[in-house]
Design an enzyme around this catalytic site. Structure first.
Site, PDB file in Angstrom:
ATOM      1  N   ALA A  44     -22.344  20.467 -38.070  1.00 46.91           N
ATOM      2  CA  ALA A  44     -21.770  19.329 -38.795  1.00 46.91           C
ATOM      3  C   ALA A  44     -21.739  19.613 -40.292  1.00 46.91           C
ATOM      4  CB  ALA A  44     -22.565  18.062 -38.499  1.00 46.91           C
ATOM      5  N   GLY A  45     -22.847  20.112 -40.842  1.00 44.29           N
ATOM      6  CA  GLY A  45     -22.937  20.334 -42.283  1.00 44.29           C
ATOM      7  C   GLY A  45     -22.038  21.448 -42.771  1.00 44.29           C
ATOM      8  N   ARG A 330     -28.119  14.752 -17.198  1.00 38.90           N
ATOM      9  CA  ARG A 330     -29.453  15.253 -17.519  1.00 38.90           C
ATOM     10  C   ARG A 330     -30.556  14.243 -17.223  1.00 38.90           C
ATOM     11  NH1 ARG A 330     -28.112  18.390 -23.244  1.00 38.90           N
ATOM     12  NH2 ARG A 330     -27.018  20.123 -22.260  1.00 38.90           N
ATOM     13  N   HIS A 422     -35.368  17.204 -25.685  1.00 37.92           N
ATOM     14  CA  HIS A 422     -34.319  18.084 -26.190  1.00 37.92           C
ATOM     15  C   HIS A 422     -33.557  17.459 -27.363  1.00 37.92           C
ATOM     16  CE1 HIS A 422     -31.264  21.108 -26.253  1.00 37.92           C
ATOM     17  NE2 HIS A 422     -30.319  20.351 -25.725  1.00 37.92           N
ATOM     18  N   ARG A 456     -26.906  11.886 -23.554  1.00 44.61           N
ATOM     19  CA  ARG A 456     -25.801  12.783 -23.923  1.00 44.61           C
ATOM     20  C   ARG A 456     -25.458  13.708 -22.764  1.00 44.61           C
ATOM     21  NH1 ARG A 456     -25.323  17.904 -25.621  1.00 44.61           N
ATOM     22  NH2 ARG A 456     -27.531  18.235 -26.092  1.00 44.61           N
TER      23      ARG A 456
END
Length: 657
Positions: A44-45, A330, A422, A456
């Protein structure tokens, strides 16, 4: 402050396209006068810093590592999702959107998730243009593999090192801008305070981790790209340096923290081997594509895996979830593994593991290879050898890593796996523009809460980080900066900078002055055990209430008895850790409060009091269909609620059967 998600009007399918076409712009000559601070250099950065600099903004990028390419994004293994439908197996933007909302157990914002799915194909094109070596089929098309929570193949990958290759692409783009002088890079710098002037984010205080010097940096806008907070549990798959400090500092300045209790437990990690460990190792979820998960049908079975015949094996995911099998999401796979181990069917010395077995698919691949090579009547050993080569090409570095850590060869014996902390779905609350409730302060990637709900899906973290950095923030930041073109650069001698630096110096000095008897790691381990036992894979009201009181007591003990050697004005890793653990302790309390407040089970948040007869998560959509946005207070937090509206998807009990 009121919560306004600033979602554009109009149909879901056209929101982003229309919004991009109408959003205020900043002309090139004005961009040169606007300064943006990017905190973090992961996917992202790096992508945000490179893209904004390419557009003409003046950018400073900060990371605590010695190089941007050491950001934790590099650790991602399995792949990145995109709705390109190369397999012609029924994928589409809508299906990726649907799978992501459903996988997150209907606790994510529709508009943000649809935008993510819509942008996903562009990410692959961008990365291919940068030279990212995605795996390819024989004919040259990019290859795809399966991941949990979906019934299509949409995950692009580069062996078992997709994160590394994607980060090298973004890093190359960033380094190009650094070489051109449009980005100033500050490695070995840690953000320790947000500077606010007239209610807006206007800069940061950063500590040079080599010299210990505190530095002041002005920016018209500040972008938080600082990753997740999984290390609050001490043992996690995160790099040891991953922390919550930068995000926590802006939270204490007024930025809301969204859904802090939503933690991802990854089902395929190498099991804990003893108290000596400081982190856990992830085995990519992509391995569930070609591995079958099982335990013995007989409780307490001590035989080796090779000695247990096929009819005495329980392929429990295939049995319980026939439609998805080993590719359930997950959270579902993790809880199922825990249930089998708790019931006495676990394997290995600790009995806290299950098998991930590749022999079945190695034989399948081997038969295909034998046919391709024209080998008639091959023996089982020959078929297995051919299949091993196929698996080695797809997952070789992961198998090598497993062998190095465990001493066992997964080509010969099944892997032993168990769930571990995680990813964190919670993070700084942001609106559709990725701006927090503090004007001028943005959060991208894992640092925000916006796209993954309560769980996620695999291969979506890389997708979100690059989508936010390459394709979202370059547009949405203009809505804010277009109103800031008359704001001249504010001197770092401004009283707000002075006050912020003094506050940081005072806090650092306090760590040194305590001169207690216990190390920082002592407190981190104690916090991690509280969090894992009482706010981990399963939570209940009594345990969470106990955890809150235990964390409060731990916090008092920390500030009375922590020992931080050395001084402020030098290289001092223990001082860095002390600040991060102090923030983790406060965050841990908020996570337990959030988990206690949410009287339902959803995704990775599994309250034992709220489950179906089959042991699945039981949501309460009438009472809890909202984002928990917590506002910091000196002695407590205030809860704000952003209502989640589902106008394009019918909410239903999740089923993967």
């Amino acid at each position: 402050m009121s919560i306004n998600s600033n979602i554009p009007e109009g149909p879901l399918e056209t929101k982003w396209t229309k919004y991009k076409s109408t959003i205020p712009l900043v002309n090139p000559s004005n961009k040169r006068n606007l300064e943006v601070l990017v905190i973090g250099s992961g996917l992202a950065g790096s992508s945000a810093a490179a893209t904004l600099a390419e557009m003409g903004y003046k950018v400073k990028c900060f990371c605590f590592q010695d190089s941007p390419r050491r950001a934790h994004s590099i650790a991602a293994q399995g792949g990145i999702n995109a709705a390109k439908n190369y397999q012609n197996d029924g994928d589409s933007v809508y299906r990726l959107f649907y799978d992501t909302i459903k996988g997150g157990d209907y606790r994510a914002r529709e508009a943000n998730v649809y935008r993510l799915a819509e942008i996903s194909p562009n990410i692959i094109d961008q990365c291919v243009a940068q030279g990212v070596p995605f795996a390819r089929e024989y004919g040259g098309m990019l290859s795809n593999r399966s991941f949990g929570g979906t019934q299509v193949q949409r995950t692009f990958y580069a062996a078992g090192q997709t994160g590394q290759q994607l980060l090298l692409g973004a890093y190359s783009a960033l380094e190009r801008q650094i070489g051109m002088g449009t980005v100033e890079m500050y490695s070995r710098h840690e953000m320790l305070e947000l500077v606010m002037i007239d209610g807006k984010a206007r800069g940061i205080i950063a500590r040079n981790l080599i010299t210990g010097k505190l530095e002041r940096h002005f920016g018209h806008a500040v972008l938080m790209c600082t990753g997740g907070y999984g290390n609050v549990f001490y043992l996690s798959t995160n790099a040891m340096g991953s922390n919550v400090t930068a995000a926590w500092k802006v939270h204490k300045k007024g930025a809301y923290f969204g859904n802090p209790c939503f933690t991802q437990i990854h089902p395929t990690c190498i099991p804990v081997s003893g108290d000596h460990q400081s982190k856990l190792t992830l085995m990519s979820e992509s391995l569930r594509n070609d591995g079958r998960i099982w335990v013995p049908k007989k409780a307490g079975d001590t035989r080796k895996a090779s000695e247990i015949p096929e009819d005495e094996r329980d392929y429990y995911l295939e049995r319980r979830y026939p439609a998805f099998g080993n590719l359930v999401p997950r959270d579902v796979a993790s809880r199922a593994a825990k249930e089998r181990c708790d019931a006495g069917f676990g394997v290995g010395q600790s009995k806290m593991a299950v098998y991930l077995d590749f022999k079945f698919n190695m034989m399948r691949y081997g038969r295909v290879e034998a046919t391709k090579q024209g080998i008639e009547n091959p023996g089982d050993d020959q078929i297995l050898a051919l299949g091993k080569e196929v698996v080695k090409e797809k997952y070789g570095n992961l198998f090598d890593m497993y062998k190095q850590i465990t001493g066992e060869d997964p080509y010969e014996v099944p892997m032993r796996i168990y769930p571990a902390v995680h990813y964190t779905m919670g993070g700084l609350w942001v609106d559709y523009n990725l701006m927090t409730n503090i004007p001028g302060l943005y959060a991208l990637g894992e640092a925000n809460f916006s796209d993954h709900g309560a769980n996620r899906l695999g291969a979506s973290a890389l997708m979100q980080g690059l989508a936010d950095g390459y394709f979202v923030i370059p547009y949405t930041i203009g809505a804010y900066l277009s109103k800031e073109i008359s704001t001249k650069a504010i001197s770092v001698d401004h009283p707000a900078f002075e006050e912020a630096e003094n506050s940081v110096r005072e806090k650092l000095g306090k760590f040194i002055s305590i001169k207690g008897s216990k190390s920082v790691d002592h407190f981190h381990k104690k916090l991690g055990k509280i969090m894992w036992d009482k706010c981990g894979m399963a939570r209940n009201e009594a345990g969470l209430k106990e955890a809150i009181e235990e964390i409060k007591a731990l916090r008092t003990e920390f500030w009375q008895d922590v020992r931080v050697p050395g001084s402020i004005d030098e290289l001092n890793p223990e001082l860095e850790k002390a600040g991060r653990v102090a923030d983790f302790i406060e965050l841990g309390e908020l996570m337990c409060m959030d988990a206690l407040d949410r009287n339902e089970s959803c995704g990775g948040h599994f309250r034992e009091e709220f489950q179906t007869e089959e042991g699945e998560a039981l949501r309460d959509d009438n009472a809890f269909s909202y984002v928990s946005a917590w506002q910091y207070g000196e002695n407590n937090w205030t809860l704000h609620k952003e209502e989640l509206k589902f106008e394009n998807i019918k909410i239903a009990q999740r089923s993967y059967k």
